[in-house]
Design an enzyme around this catalytic site. Structure first.
Site, PDB file in Angstrom:
ATOM      1  N   ASP A 124       0.785  -1.242   0.000  1.00  0.00           N
ATOM      2  CA  ASP A 124       0.000   0.000   0.000  1.00  0.00           C
ATOM      3  C   ASP A 124       0.812   1.285   0.000  1.00  0.00           C
ATOM      4  OD1 ASP A 124      -2.682  -0.954  -0.105  1.00  0.00           O
ATOM      5  OD2 ASP A 124      -2.375  -1.784   1.894  1.00  0.00           O
ATOM      6  N   ASP A 189      -7.115  -3.532  -5.617  1.00  0.00           N
ATOM      7  CA  ASP A 189      -6.753  -2.238  -5.035  1.00  0.00           C
ATOM      8  C   ASP A 189      -5.333  -1.817  -5.421  1.00  0.00           C
ATOM      9  OD1 ASP A 189      -8.314  -4.097  -3.596  1.00  0.00           O
ATOM     10  OD2 ASP A 189      -8.297  -2.930  -1.772  1.00  0.00           O
TER      11      ASP A 189
END
Ligand code: GLY
Length: 430
Positions: A124, A189
């Site tokens: 991330d 994502d």
């Protein structure tokens, strides 16, 4: 004389007020809408700042994320995936108002994240660093931030195995069916993290990062996007053979369903990949994904999706360990709507005519719903987050029907994009 003054002063004030009002009314509707929303959002962010400072005590730092059952702000460690969004929202608010006090806060909350430039434990880093330092660099041109971002891109690339052709999202994923553990899961994502890599190549001249980003996006196009342009959440690979060994969900309703935020990440991700590459395959994919979302029969009229497009439908079954089996209320996810609105505004710039108008209208209608009392919180409620009614993860029984810091971030981004488009300004610097 006295009598005259009594009448002229109020008359003058009334005239002045009507001039101001009529000047206000002459402002384009888009400007008035964006202005009112930023005025409100800045107040909410100021209240969050006061609260967040009290909570930033632990050595690892604590960044606003959502609220608890009492409606109070809760935070996560900066090593979780969301610390970039709070400084990012402060940067967007500063971009709108040019309020120097906000800039100071945005800098302070950004610079605490510098140690993350060497972080390699999950994928991330794009969210964490590009939403914070990326905006900081864009708005200040401080060369030190560029170096931090390039180092972060280097760290992210340590998770890329050329045999697989994807960046590994998590180190491990345990299936909701309780029977499998995967060691090379890639979630949809992850496309969002590619923005950091494209940026790093553009500013450093080193094409390695861009190569990783393009390879990852092409692989996602092949393995993560279904023929009808819906998306799988998690695709798991075998490292040695590079074969796909599982297609499951972590945050969606079922393995074969379409998790609303996952679809939103994909629309945004492929649109952004097209921005940097001008590869028509990415544009075609973004358009297909957007069409799936916008025309879905289960999308409510107000354009805020349920947390998954296939909740409770025949042929879709959650894994035995998933909390999705127990949740009967079809919650909405405002975060998916905000991400999609922002993405569609960008996408509208890559097409023309009715297609462009269609994306823009859909996005603006979504922003209006989000700004309505049904979704936008009043001051001193909702932990002072801007938007209500998002969903973190129903399968994990976590963050259900709450505000989420990233919903606010993409809402503000969407508002800024809307204003730029209304003024015929470019969304991105060349
Ligand atoms: N990237 C994690 C999520 O969207 O919840």
């Amino acid at each position: 004389m006295l009598r005259k003054n009594i009448f002229t002063v109020p008359l003058f004030m009334a005239l002045l007020a009507s001039c101001v009002t009529s000047k206000e009314n002459k402002k384009p509707a888009a400007d008035r809408f964006v202005e009112e929303n930023f005025f409100h959002s800045e107040k909410m962010l100021q209240l969050q700042l006061a609260d967040a400072d009290q909570k930033f005590a632990a050595p690892k730092g604590a960044y606003p994320r959502t609220i608890n059952k009492k409606g109070q702000m809760t935070t996560t460690s900066m090593y979780d995936w969301t610390p970039g969004f709070f400084p990012g929202s402060l940067w967007y608010a500063y971009e709108y108002s040019r309020n120097e006090a906000l800039k100071k806060e945005a800098l302070r909350w950004t610079e605490k994240l510098e140690p993350l430039k060497n972080f390699t434990q999950h994928h991330d880093l794009g969210f964490m660093m590009y939403c914070s330092y990326g905006n900081a660099y864009r708005l200040t041109h401080n060369a030190a931030y560029k170096d931090i971002l390039v180092q972060a891109a280097r760290s992210l690339c340590t998770r890329f195995d050329p045999r697989v052709g994807s960046i590994k999202s998590w180190n491990r994923f345990v299936s909701w069916h309780g029977n499998k553990t995967y060691h090379y899961p890639v979630i949809v994502d992850n496309l969002m993290n590619l923005e950091l890599l494209f940026f790093a190549s553009a500013v450093s001249g080193d094409t390695t990062y861009r190569h990783v980003a393009v390879t990852h996006a092409l692989n996602a196009m092949k393995n993560q996007v279904r023929p009808d342009f819906s998306t799988y959440h998690v695709v798991c690979y075998d490292t040695a053979s590079s074969n796909v060994v599982g297609r499951e969900t972590a945050q969606g309703y079922a393995d074969n369903s379409t998790w609303a935020r996952g679809q939103a990440w994909a629309i945004y991700g492929f649109t952004m990949a097209y921005r940097f590459t001008k590869d028509p395959r990415f544009l075609a994919t973004a358009k297909g994904l957007a069409g799936y979302y916008m025309n879905h029969k289960n999308l409510p009229a107000d354009k805020i999706p349920y947390w998954d497009f296939n909740i409770g439908q025949p042929g879709y079954t959650p894994g035995v360990n998933s909390n999705a089996l127990r949740v009967k209320i079809p919650y909405r996810d405002a975060s998916a709507a905000a991400i999609t609105a922002s993405a569609l505004l960008e996408l509208s710039g890559y097409v023309s005519g009715k297609e462009a108008t269609g994306y823009r209208r859909f996005a603006v209608a979504t922003l209006h719903t989000l700004a309505s009392p049904a979704y936008r919180a009043k001051e001193h409620t909702n932990g002072n987050f801007i938007l209500m009614h998002s969903v973190g993860s129903i399968p994990h029984n976590n963050e259900i029907d709450v505000p989420l810091v990233y919903a606010d971030y993409y809402f503000l981004e969407g508002l800024l994009r809307y204003r730029k488009i209304a003024h015929n300004e470019k969304l991105f610097e060349e």
